[in-house]
Design an enzyme around this catalytic site. Structure first.
Site, PDB file in Angstrom:
ATOM      1  N   ASN A  96       0.867  -1.195   0.000  1.00 42.68           N
ATOM      2  CA  ASN A  96       0.000   0.000   0.000  1.00 42.68           C
ATOM      3  C   ASN A  96       0.900   1.240   0.000  1.00 42.68           C
ATOM      4  O   ASN A  96       2.109   1.128   0.198  1.00 42.68           O
ATOM      5  CB  ASN A  96      -0.931  -0.024   1.214  1.00 42.68           C
ATOM      6  CG  ASN A  96      -0.145  -0.035   2.515  1.00 42.68           C
ATOM      7  OD1 ASN A  96       0.591   0.894   2.814  1.00 42.68           O
ATOM      8  ND2 ASN A  96      -0.265  -1.107   3.281  1.00 42.68           N
ATOM      9  N   LYS A 127      11.058 -16.288 -10.147  1.00 43.52           N
ATOM     10  CA  LYS A 127      10.216 -15.234 -10.729  1.00 43.52           C
ATOM     11  C   LYS A 127       9.173 -15.860 -11.655  1.00 43.52           C
ATOM     12  O   LYS A 127       9.525 -16.694 -12.502  1.00 43.52           O
ATOM     13  CB  LYS A 127      11.109 -14.269 -11.522  1.00 43.52           C
ATOM     14  CG  LYS A 127      10.354 -13.110 -12.096  1.00 43.52           C
ATOM     15  CD  LYS A 127      11.266 -12.198 -12.888  1.00 43.52           C
ATOM     16  CE  LYS A 127      10.448 -11.191 -13.671  1.00 43.52           C
ATOM     17  NZ  LYS A 127      11.243 -10.426 -14.605  1.00 43.52           N
ATOM     18  N   LYS A 153     -13.806  -0.601  16.914  1.00 41.07           N
ATOM     19  CA  LYS A 153     -12.454  -1.190  16.908  1.00 41.07           C
ATOM     20  C   LYS A 153     -11.758  -1.023  18.260  1.00 41.07           C
ATOM     21  O   LYS A 153     -11.033  -1.893  18.711  1.00 41.07           O
ATOM     22  CB  LYS A 153     -11.628  -0.525  15.803  1.00 41.07           C
ATOM     23  CG  LYS A 153     -10.670  -1.468  15.139  1.00 41.07           C
ATOM     24  CD  LYS A 153      -9.997  -0.849  13.947  1.00 41.07           C
ATOM     25  CE  LYS A 153     -10.851  -0.935  12.698  1.00 41.07           C
ATOM     26  NZ  LYS A 153     -10.191  -0.320  11.545  1.00 41.07           N
ATOM     27  N   ILE A 196      -1.607  -7.424  14.588  1.00 40.85           N
ATOM     28  CA  ILE A 196      -0.623  -7.054  15.632  1.00 40.85           C
ATOM     29  C   ILE A 196      -1.316  -6.261  16.743  1.00 40.85           C
ATOM     30  O   ILE A 196      -1.129  -6.524  17.931  1.00 40.85           O
ATOM     31  CB  ILE A 196       0.527  -6.222  15.025  1.00 40.85           C
ATOM     32  CG1 ILE A 196       1.071  -6.905  13.771  1.00 40.85           C
ATOM     33  CG2 ILE A 196       1.632  -5.992  16.045  1.00 40.85           C
ATOM     34  CD1 ILE A 196       1.984  -6.034  12.920  1.00 40.85           C
ATOM     35  N   ASP A 208      -3.428  -6.581   5.429  1.00 43.80           N
ATOM     36  CA  ASP A 208      -4.260  -7.546   6.145  1.00 43.80           C
ATOM     37  C   ASP A 208      -4.126  -8.951   5.568  1.00 43.80           C
ATOM     38  O   ASP A 208      -4.374  -9.927   6.254  1.00 43.80           O
ATOM     39  CB  ASP A 208      -5.724  -7.093   6.090  1.00 43.80           C
ATOM     40  CG  ASP A 208      -5.926  -5.823   6.906  1.00 43.80           C
ATOM     41  OD1 ASP A 208      -5.327  -5.733   7.987  1.00 43.80           O
ATOM     42  OD2 ASP A 208      -6.642  -4.910   6.442  1.00 43.80           O
ATOM     43  N   PRO A 261      -1.541 -11.959  10.670  1.00 39.06           N
ATOM     44  CA  PRO A 261      -1.925 -11.773  12.081  1.00 39.06           C
ATOM     45  C   PRO A 261      -2.219 -10.298  12.361  1.00 39.06           C
ATOM     46  O   PRO A 261      -1.612  -9.426  11.744  1.00 39.06           O
ATOM     47  CB  PRO A 261      -0.680 -12.239  12.849  1.00 39.06           C
ATOM     48  CG  PRO A 261       0.445 -12.169  11.872  1.00 39.06           C
ATOM     49  CD  PRO A 261      -0.138 -12.359  10.511  1.00 39.06           C
TER      50      PRO A 261
END
Ligand code: C5P
Length: 405
Positions: free
Chosen positions: A215, A294, A346, A314, A284, A312
């Site tokens: 990202n 490759k 959250k 964290i 994620d 996982p």
């Protein structure tokens, strides 16, 4: 010189006195002084006789230093030798020669700069710059130790090429680092004794040796938090995905690539930390299979299908292990309109103290930007909106909240 995401403003209104001694490294200090003045500090300076062989007092006057002193016996300023003793918040000797270090160590006051240093009773910072043989000489090393014992802060020189063509230790410290050490010296150490663990940047999830899924996180928000906590006296450890951000050497940085590595490195340090701030943009999901060779374009007929599995979490793991005297802060990068509700949910699910929620699909906010616009939400649902400002200011405010707790 100063990255925008690290442009803290605490130096506004502070007064800083520079002593320039006879070293070619003076030219690096000009930019440092310029940046301090530009950010609202008042800077005065004094030059030794040897310094004036390299640079004229007018250079400093033109940069905005006031006063600029070099004459102990000037008729217009009878007490110039005592001047910094009453006014400035901090006295910086940069570049500092072996000679001035020896004079400070032994209380010699035979010119303007050495006399001013003897009369000054607040914080002194000394940034040595000299030939490596002079720096390593037992006399200099002993004198530096004496300065340290007197409570003077040393900004140690770097190792590398020096102006005279030799190699070794003696090159003036990185000017950006000196800038931040000056800031740290005038900032109240309200996080002294705290151990802060920060995750930052993106993670990369490789599916063959040259390709990965990731990202656009730049690590700037994490770097701003890390530098802010360090400036305020905390011991900071960063678990960092691949980024280009600047961090001082005093911050421990553990470089990682994948979410799994970040998970392991963060988890192993959580027990010894008081505060955890997880602002990494962790992937994620990761590709289920890592091809050892490759993938050949021609071997894929029409579409490449990659199966992903979950990484996982964290933050959730740290929340699960959190003790009553630990503080845990998460970040939430959301694109949904109801991002506040999602953030509150959250906090509860991951056992956090605060969540910093930002909408990433707006201009100059979130990923890669120097500015951010966030809402900080506590575990009781209380919301504090922070309007668009530099990431450094956002970081400062987050730490203000932590400190008030
Ligand atoms: O649940 P979500 O991924 O939106 O939560 C974001 C927060 O969780 C951020 O603080 C991020 O650093 C952290 N996180 C994590 N491990 C993951 C995913 C996110 O620590 N695998």
């Amino acid at each position: 010189m100063i990255p925008k995401y690290l442009d803290f403003t605490y130096q506004e209104g502070k007064s800083i006195h520079f002593a320039i001694t006879g070293s070619i490294a003076f030219f690096k200090v000009l930019e440092l002084i310029r940046n301090l003045i530009k950010r609202g500090s008042s800077v005065s300076c004094s030059l030794t006789k040897a310094a004036r062989e390299f640079v004229t007092p007018l250079t400093f006057k033109a940069l905005g230093c006031d006063p600029v002193q070099f004459d102990m016996f000037s008729l217009s300023e009878t007490y110039s030798h005592l001047y910094p003793g009453v006014d400035p918040d901090i006295f910086v000797v940069a570049p500092a020669t072996a000679n001035i270090i020896a004079k400070i160590a032994h209380g010699i006051a035979d010119d303007l700069v050495s006399t001013q240093l003897l009369a000054y009773n607040k914080k002194i910072l000394v940034a040595p710059a000299m030939n490596p043989r002079m720096y390593n000489a037992p006399q200099t090393q002993k004198n530096i130790q004496t300065l340290k014992d007197m409570g003077i802060e040393i900004i140690f020189p770097e190792t590398g090429d020096v102006a005279c063509g030799e190699k070794g230790t003696g090159r003036l410290a990185d000017i950006l680092y000196i800038y931040f050490r000056i800031l740290k010296a005038i900032i109240p150490q309200d996080m002294d004794g705290q151990k802060v663990l920060i995750t930052m940047g993106p993670t990369r999830e490789f599916f063959d040796p040259v390709r990965f899924w990731s990202n656009p996180s730049s690590g700037k928000m994490g770097a701003a938090l890390a530098v802010a906590a360090w400036l305020r006296g905390a011991k900071v450890t960063c678990i960092s995905g691949p980024t280009d951000v600047w961090l001082p050497n005093d911050i421990e940085v553990i470089d990682v690539v994948s979410a799994e590595q970040m998970f392991n490195e963060t988890l192993s340090r959580w027990k010894d930390s008081n505060i955890g701030i997880l602002c990494a943009a962790v992937c994620d999901f990761r590709p289920k299979n890592l091809h050892s060779q490759k993938l050949k374009k021609d071997s894929i007929k029409s579409s490449l299908i990659i199966e992903f599995e979950k990484n996982p979490d964290i933050l959730a793991k740290l929340g699960n292990l959190k003790t009553t005297n630990q503080i845990l802060i998460g970040f939430a990068a959301e694109t949904d309109q109801n991002f506040k509700e999602l953030a509150i949910e959250k906090i509860k699910r991951k056992n956090l103290d605060w969540i910093v929620a930002n909408k990433i699909n707006e201009r100059e906010v979130g990923f890669g930007a120097d500015t951010n616009e966030v809402v900080i939400i506590d575990k009781y649902g209380e919301i504090q909106p922070i309007s668009k400002m530099s990431k450094s200011d956002v970081a400062w405010r987050i730490l203000d909240l932590v400190n008030k707790k």
